[in-house]
Motif scaffolding. Structure first.
Motif, PDB file in Angstrom:
ATOM      1  N   SER A 179       0.644  -1.188   0.021  1.00 30.79           N
ATOM      2  CA  SER A 179      -0.040   0.249  -0.008  1.00 30.79           C
ATOM      3  C   SER A 179       0.806   1.286   0.067  1.00 30.79           C
ATOM      4  CB  SER A 179      -0.771   0.027   1.213  1.00 30.79           C
ATOM      5  OG  SER A 179      -1.766  -0.935   1.194  1.00 30.79           O
ATOM      6  N   PHE A 180       1.802   1.186   0.839  1.00 32.10           N
ATOM      7  CA  PHE A 180       2.731   2.690   0.995  1.00 32.10           C
ATOM      8  C   PHE A 180       3.604   2.673  -0.140  1.00 32.10           C
ATOM      9  CE2 PHE A 180       1.283   2.440   5.523  1.00 32.10           C
ATOM     10  CZ  PHE A 180       0.919   4.034   5.341  1.00 32.10           C
ATOM     11  N   ASP A 181       3.947   1.567  -1.068  1.00 31.28           N
ATOM     12  CA  ASP A 181       4.760   1.501  -1.941  1.00 31.28           C
ATOM     13  C   ASP A 181       3.834   2.244  -3.088  1.00 31.28           C
ATOM     14  OD1 ASP A 181       6.762   0.490  -3.553  1.00 31.28           O
ATOM     15  OD2 ASP A 181       5.371  -0.522  -4.845  1.00 31.28           O
ATOM     16  N   VAL A 182       2.740   1.776  -3.367  1.00 30.64           N
ATOM     17  CA  VAL A 182       1.852   2.525  -4.361  1.00 30.64           C
ATOM     18  C   VAL A 182       1.648   3.977  -3.951  1.00 30.64           C
ATOM     19  CG1 VAL A 182      -0.484   2.606  -5.360  1.00 30.64           C
ATOM     20  CG2 VAL A 182       0.721   0.301  -5.066  1.00 30.64           C
ATOM     21  N   ILE A 183       1.375   4.272  -2.799  1.00 31.00           N
ATOM     22  CA  ILE A 183       1.300   5.668  -2.365  1.00 31.00           C
ATOM     23  C   ILE A 183       2.832   6.350  -2.513  1.00 31.00           C
ATOM     24  CG2 ILE A 183       1.365   7.121  -0.499  1.00 31.00           C
ATOM     25  CD1 ILE A 183      -0.801   5.059   1.069  1.00 31.00           C
ATOM     26  N   ALA A 184       3.628   6.001  -2.437  1.00 29.84           N
ATOM     27  CA  ALA A 184       4.992   6.534  -2.660  1.00 29.84           C
ATOM     28  C   ALA A 184       5.234   6.892  -3.986  1.00 29.84           C
ATOM     29  CB  ALA A 184       6.075   6.048  -2.042  1.00 29.84           C
ATOM     30  N   ARG A 185       4.652   5.882  -4.941  1.00 28.15           N
ATOM     31  CA  ARG A 185       4.820   5.909  -6.528  1.00 28.15           C
ATOM     32  C   ARG A 185       3.957   6.903  -6.933  1.00 28.15           C
ATOM     33  NH1 ARG A 185       6.377   0.819  -9.358  1.00 28.15           N
ATOM     34  NH2 ARG A 185       7.129  -0.429  -7.703  1.00 28.15           N
ATOM     35  N   TYR A 186       2.826   7.013  -6.296  1.00 28.56           N
ATOM     36  CA  TYR A 186       1.826   7.743  -7.003  1.00 28.56           C
ATOM     37  C   TYR A 186       2.205   9.282  -6.662  1.00 28.56           C
ATOM     38  CZ  TYR A 186      -2.387  10.406  -8.313  1.00 28.56           C
ATOM     39  OH  TYR A 186      -3.245  11.055  -8.849  1.00 28.56           O
ATOM     40  N   LEU A 187       2.679   9.454  -5.364  1.00 32.93           N
ATOM     41  CA  LEU A 187       3.327  10.944  -5.135  1.00 32.93           C
ATOM     42  C   LEU A 187       4.346  11.185  -6.103  1.00 32.93           C
ATOM     43  CD1 LEU A 187       2.844  10.577  -1.371  1.00 32.93           C
ATOM     44  CD2 LEU A 187       1.481  12.062  -2.697  1.00 32.93           C
ATOM     45  N   LYS A 188       5.195  10.326  -6.379  1.00 31.76           N
ATOM     46  CA  LYS A 188       6.298  10.842  -7.271  1.00 31.76           C
ATOM     47  C   LYS A 188       5.826  10.995  -8.488  1.00 31.76           C
ATOM     48  CE  LYS A 188      10.165   7.817  -5.118  1.00 31.76           C
ATOM     49  NZ  LYS A 188      10.701   6.925  -5.123  1.00 31.76           N
ATOM     50  N   VAL A 237       8.332  -4.064  -3.768  1.00 30.80           N
ATOM     51  CA  VAL A 237       8.245  -2.640  -2.930  1.00 30.80           C
ATOM     52  C   VAL A 237       9.649  -2.315  -3.050  1.00 30.80           C
ATOM     53  CG1 VAL A 237       8.232  -2.024  -0.697  1.00 30.80           C
ATOM     54  CG2 VAL A 237       6.493  -3.708  -1.425  1.00 30.80           C
ATOM     55  N   GLU A 238       9.864  -1.107  -3.839  1.00 33.97           N
ATOM     56  CA  GLU A 238      11.253  -0.506  -4.164  1.00 33.97           C
ATOM     57  C   GLU A 238      11.325   0.785  -4.002  1.00 33.97           C
ATOM     58  OE1 GLU A 238      10.287  -0.611  -9.041  1.00 33.97           O
ATOM     59  OE2 GLU A 238      11.219  -2.274  -7.951  1.00 33.97           O
ATOM     60  N   ASN A 239      10.631   1.416  -3.330  1.00 38.64           N
ATOM     61  CA  ASN A 239      10.630   2.967  -3.154  1.00 38.64           C
ATOM     62  C   ASN A 239      11.205   3.573  -1.972  1.00 38.64           C
ATOM     63  OD1 ASN A 239       9.506   4.237  -5.663  1.00 38.64           O
ATOM     64  ND2 ASN A 239       8.282   2.568  -5.371  1.00 38.64           N
ATOM     65  N   VAL A 240      11.541   2.469  -0.909  1.00 41.55           N
ATOM     66  CA  VAL A 240      12.058   2.989   0.363  1.00 41.55           C
ATOM     67  C   VAL A 240      13.523   3.640   0.127  1.00 41.55           C
ATOM     68  CG1 VAL A 240      12.851   2.355   2.740  1.00 41.55           C
ATOM     69  CG2 VAL A 240      10.577   1.108   1.778  1.00 41.55           C
ATOM     70  N   ASN A 241      13.771   4.899   0.542  1.00 40.30           N
ATOM     71  CA  ASN A 241      14.959   5.315   0.103  1.00 40.30           C
ATOM     72  C   ASN A 241      16.005   4.938   1.266  1.00 40.30           C
ATOM     73  OD1 ASN A 241      14.447   7.326  -2.222  1.00 40.30           O
ATOM     74  ND2 ASN A 241      12.939   7.997  -0.650  1.00 40.30           N
ATOM     75  N   PHE A 242      15.614   4.699   2.264  1.00 39.03           N
ATOM     76  CA  PHE A 242      16.564   4.212   3.384  1.00 39.03           C
ATOM     77  C   PHE A 242      16.130   3.656   4.309  1.00 39.03           C
ATOM     78  CE2 PHE A 242      19.211   5.423   7.202  1.00 39.03           C
ATOM     79  CZ  PHE A 242      20.395   5.090   6.722  1.00 39.03           C
ATOM     80  N   TYR A 243      16.558   2.582   4.942  1.00 39.24           N
ATOM     81  CA  TYR A 243      16.408   1.760   6.086  1.00 39.24           C
ATOM     82  C   TYR A 243      17.316   1.894   7.336  1.00 39.24           C
ATOM     83  CZ  TYR A 243      13.623  -1.214   2.841  1.00 39.24           C
ATOM     84  OH  TYR A 243      12.446  -1.612   1.996  1.00 39.24           O
ATOM     85  N   ALA A 244      16.540   2.448   8.303  1.00 35.57           N
ATOM     86  CA  ALA A 244      17.394   3.037   9.305  1.00 35.57           C
ATOM     87  C   ALA A 244      17.204   1.979  10.475  1.00 35.57           C
ATOM     88  CB  ALA A 244      17.179   4.285   9.975  1.00 35.57           C
ATOM     89  N   ARG A 245      18.499   1.186  11.027  1.00 39.78           N
ATOM     90  CA  ARG A 245      18.314   0.423  12.124  1.00 39.78           C
ATOM     91  C   ARG A 245      18.362   1.176  13.239  1.00 39.78           C
ATOM     92  NH1 ARG A 245      23.371  -3.040   9.727  1.00 39.78           N
ATOM     93  NH2 ARG A 245      22.105  -4.379   8.052  1.00 39.78           N
ATOM     94  N   ALA A 246      17.593   0.438  14.349  1.00 36.47           N
ATOM     95  CA  ALA A 246      17.599   1.127  15.667  1.00 36.47           C
ATOM     96  C   ALA A 246      18.822   1.060  16.257  1.00 36.47           C
ATOM     97  CB  ALA A 246      16.774   0.325  16.687  1.00 36.47           C
ATOM     98  N   THR A 247      19.446  -0.334  16.164  1.00 30.15           N
ATOM     99  CA  THR A 247      20.677  -0.142  16.793  1.00 30.15           C
ATOM    100  C   THR A 247      21.972   0.832  16.227  1.00 30.15           C
ATOM    101  OG1 THR A 247      21.681  -1.911  15.316  1.00 30.15           O
ATOM    102  CG2 THR A 247      20.577  -2.607  17.460  1.00 30.15           C
TER     103      THR A 247
END
Length: 478
Positions: free
Chosen positions: A46-55, A105-115
């Motif tokens: 869902s958020f992948d499509v949302i990001a795609r559409y906003l782009k 799902v390929e639109n996440v720019n960055f994955y941030a690890r908690a640690t």
RNA sequence: GCCAAGGUAGCUUAGAGGCGAAGCGGUGGACUGCAGAUCCAUUACACGGGAGUUCAAAUCUCUCCCUUGGCUCCA
């Protein structure tokens, strides 16, 4: 004008980013202690499509996701399997990323690890302690909910109601609903801090990460419905208290639950389906279609039967796309060689036709309606139904031979856009599979079979077709 | 108890005051040696029950019935 349903106000609002044209989007990522399931898939598609559409709409989107790689569940799992917790987390993080890739799902720019953000977490806790929003006990550092009167505004709850069904609240806490920012621990993965060794509480990692990359205020925060309380509520309390700025997030978006055969998916019920299991049985695109055929906020019911329906529906769109390709390809490969003298001219369609204007108008109408549907809180089911309406009309004209190349080419471009926005890959088999040995072998068999058919050997022809079908190769005689 | 989302044709979903709902499935037909795809028709003047507001209600109001979820960790 894009409208987004905001959980905070429980209404659709016109979307305006903080900074013109630039969108900061944060979505809560998974706790990596096990394989991801199809509920995760639903949310992230869902958020992948949302990001795609906003782009597609011309925004520059920075899509950030956290990875919870330190947590009780991870530690427990590691203990029971005899692994190092951080190794375990890395392993399932890798699996998660693989699953997402397979799902498109390929639109996440960055994955941030908690640690990897422990310093930022400690800094935020320090700020909260200094300003009196947090306090230290023997067990850890806690956020004092009584200092933040807005607590409950996202989930529409009153603080008084929250402690009704609490079981054995920690007596060291000032209020039963206070939540941990830092847990003092002496076993396994711990980090040093001014309050002794320990590890962060669950909620603080997200605000520490978003503050680091986005600052104290940003545009959209998404996640599953189940995160509204207490997780997102806690995030708001922490960040708005620490920064003194409101609101932390302009638009809160939450995806509905995925149920399996009408029941909640849970390990105890035995209806727990992982993404890996799913894509063994169905192409990822079928699941994507299934996801998009229901609005992202609605509950969605997963069952084999419904997935079969999705598969057939998607097939209709793919088939349509292939038909267009075929019609256009026939032209490019044979049109030049065509001469009227030949006894059996190759089939082709004219470059232009008298109805071109009409088709272009229909296409424009469909495009506008499609965008309107997506603008309206990303109404993908409506958007899809518009495509089907359009496909039926074009199919009819293809069949009647009343459409020419020019409008078809425009339609193809339109569907390319659609496939980008929705994350499908409509590319036809004929485009993909050139120089492919399997394809060549199939061509060979098909040629032989055609000769059999010329000799009217229907029995053998049908057997070949049926056996190809068993191998997953569908042959359709024209 | 408190909060929330729902109940639309056989199934899955849109719609949110007036205009033929879409897909899947079933049936019949066109096309085809057959099958498939596609098209046409049909299933299908659908909106949980009752009352009210309105010239007009799936859509607004009230009420009742039912389903699911959350209030502990969860996308």
């Amino acid at each position: 004008m894009i409208k987004i349903y905001n959980t905070l106000t429980r209404s659709k609002e016109t979307f305006k980013p903080v900074k013109e044209n630039r969108i900061k989007l944060f979505v809560c990522g998974p706790t990596v202690y096990d394989d991801s399931h199809i509920g995760h898939a639903r949310t992230y598609i869902s958020f992948d499509v949302i990001a795609r559409y906003l782009k597609y709409r011309g925004f520059s989107v920075f899509y950030l996701q956290n990875i919870t790689d330190i947590d009780d569940k991870i530690i427990n799992r590691a203990i029971s399997t005899g692994n190092d917790p951080l190794d375990l987390a890395r392993e399932f993080e890798a699996e998660y990323l693989k699953d997402m890739e397979k799902l498109g799902v390929e639109n996440v720019n960055f994955y941030a690890r908690a640690t990897e953000h422990i310093e930022e977490i400690k800094a935020q806790i320090e700020t909260l302690l200094k300003s009196g929003f947090a306090y230290e006990t023997d067990n850890g550092v806690y956020f004092d909910v009584s200092k933040y009167p807005d607590f409950g505004k996202l989930s529409n709850r009153k603080i008084e109601d929250l402690n009704v069904h609490r079981i054995s609240p920690d007596p060291n806490k000032r209020n039963p609903e206070d939540f941990a920012l830092w847990k003092k621990k002496d076993v396994k993965p711990v980090w040093n801090s001014p309050w002794g060794a320990g590890r962060p509480g669950w909620h603080i990692e997200d605000t520490a990460i978003t503050e680091e990359y986005f600052g104290p205020q940003y545009d959209i925060h998404g996640g599953g419905l189940d995160l509204i309380f207490p997780h997102h509520e806690a995030e708001i309390a922490q960040m708005e208290s620490a920064s003194g700025k409101k609101p932390m997030v302009r638009y809160w978006m939450h995806t509905g639950f995925l149920n399996v055969n009408g029941e909640k998916m849970s390990k105890s019920l035995g209806n727990f389906i992982t993404i890996k299991e799913l894509i063994k049985k169905y192409p990822p695109e079928v699941f994507r279609f299934f996801t998009l055929s229901t609005h992202y906020r609605s509950p969605i019911d997963f069952s084999q039967e419904i997935l079969e329906q999705s598969q057939n529906s998607l097939k209709r769109i793919n088939k349509f796309y292939e038909t267009i390709d075929e019609l256009l390809n026939i032209e490019t490969s044979t049109f030049d060689q065509y001469s009227p003298e030949e006894s059996s001219p190759p089939s082709y369609i004219p470059e232009t036709g008298e109805n071109d204007e009409q088709f272009n108008r229909l296409l424009e109408e469909t495009r506008i309606k499609f965008l309107e549907a997506m603008d309206n809180d990303f109404n993908t089911p409506l958007a899809l139904s518009l495509l089907f309406d359009f496909i039926r009309v074009i199919n009819r004209n293809v069949q009647q031979g009343t459409i020419s190349q020019k409008p078809l080419l425009n339609i193809k471009f339109f569907f390319n856009d659609i496939s980008n926005i929705l994350g499908f890959n409509f590319t036809s088999t004929s485009e993909n599979s050139k120089n492919n040995l399997t394809e060549e072998l199939v061509d060979l068999i098909v040629d032989i079979r055609n000769k059999l058919r010329e000799k009217k050997d229907w029995e053998l022809s049908d057997e070949i077709r049926s056996q190809l079908d068993d191998l997953g190769i569908i042959l359709e005689d024209k």
